[in-house]
Design an enzyme around this catalytic site. Structure first.
Site, mmCIF file in Angstrom:
data_model
loop_
_atom_site.group_PDB
_atom_site.id
_atom_site.type_symbol
_atom_site.label_atom_id
_atom_site.label_comp_id
_atom_site.label_asym_id
_atom_site.label_seq_id
_atom_site.Cartn_x
_atom_site.Cartn_y
_atom_site.Cartn_z
ATOM 1 C CE LYS A 78 48.563 39.290 9.750
ATOM 2 N NZ LYS A 78 49.168 40.629 9.780
ATOM 3 C CG HIS A 111 47.990 37.973 14.799
ATOM 4 N ND1 HIS A 111 48.008 39.345 14.859
ATOM 5 C CD2 HIS A 111 49.221 37.623 14.359
ATOM 6 C CE1 HIS A 111 49.193 39.794 14.477
ATOM 7 N NE2 HIS A 111 49.943 38.763 14.172
#
Ligand code: A2P
Length: 277
Positions: A78, A111
């Site tokens: 991420k 994220h």
């Protein structure tokens, strides 16, 4: 366990193993290395990490040392939540590849829609910029699928409207007590896979008396009940543990939960992450 090799199929046809091994809060070095190695040894073929977990190097090394061909393991990482520019995202992705020691990644996610220390801040423009960089890597084949994490329907709408690209996955906190019905329904309609992080509510849901009682009836453990719940909801659970016995236990979820019992679990609306506080 069959469930470890069963797959969901993303909207672009990419196959993703139905259970992923989570590595959030798994310290870099021996702990991350050994946990990932144990997961792979016990049949997991999907590993979830993130630049923010600071364990990509150990995760990548364990994958390499396992001797399992790279293409047989699905790996997610991420983009850190504070990186909200096109150039920043490009640089960060290449750094992630280097840390992992890979030449491609299976799934890459933004994220969070905002930096963790500025939760709720409007970063619509920055998210579009970052996602555009990810689309380019996707088109080059350096990433097999791209998506988001912790995104609301509104945050995803912003991406779709401004890039004409529907993310393949959205990774959110999802567990008994926090079923995220609105986001789940939205993602189902758009064919965006929901990945469930913290399927055990970081351990607290294991103490829920309803879950404990139900687990006894099914001759399963509370953890198995909670992980199976995610699968019954069509989401992809990402359980994590640093103990081999639990890593194995969490994969023994080849059973079904009856509709009446799913209704009971759906009726739990407390976020159990508060219980231990
Ligand atoms: P440990 O690493 O010591 O096994 P979540 O996936 O919801 O974030 O929950 C992770 C937490 O639950 C970790 O603290 C982990 O601790 C614990 N855990 C994971 N699997 C089990 C299990 N099968 N039984 C009990 N606790 C578990």
């Amino acid at each position: 366990m069959k469930v470890l090799t069963d797959v969901y199929v993303l909207s672009n046809g990419v196959k993703i193993p139905k259970i992923g091994f989570g590595t959030w809060q798994v310290p870099d070095g021996d702990v991350a290395y050994n946990s990932v190695m144990m997961a792979l040894k016990n049949g997991y073929r999907h590993i979830d990490t993130a630049a923010a977990y600071r364990n990509e190097a150990s995760v990548g090394k364990a994958i390499k040392d396992s001797g399992i061909p790279r293409e047989e393991i699905f790996v997610t990482s991420k983009l850190q939540s504070h990186i909200k520019t096109y150039d920043g995202a490009k640089e960060a992705f290449l750094q992630t590849l280097e840390e992992l020691g890979f030449d491609y990644l299976d799934l890459y996610l933004i994220h969070a829609p905002w930096p963790w220390n500025e939760m709720g801040k409007n970063c619509d423009e920055g998210n579009v910029e970052a996602f555009k960089a990810m689309i380019e890597f996707y088109k080059e084949g350096k990433i097999k699928a791209i998506g988001v994490s912790n995104f609301s329907p509104k945050d995803i709408d912003n991406i779709i409207k401004n890039t004409d690209f529907v993310p393949h996955a959205n990774q959110i906190a999802f567990f008994v007590g926090l079923d995220q019905e609105e986001t789940r329904a939205y993602c189902e309609e758009k064919n965006i896979l929901i990945e469930a992080y913290s399927p055990l509510a970081i351990g607290y849901a294991l103490k829920n008396p309803i879950v404990i009682d139900m687990a006894k009836r099914y001759d399963k453990t509370p953890a198995q009940m909670l992980i199976r719940y995610c699968l019954e909801k069509g989401t992809l659970p990402l359980p994590k543990s640093t103990h081999e016995s639990r890593i194995i236990e969490n994969s023994h979820v080849d059973f079904t939960i009856k509709k009446a019992d799913m209704d009971i679990l759906d009726d739990i609306h407390d976020d159990p992450r508060r219980w231990g506080n």
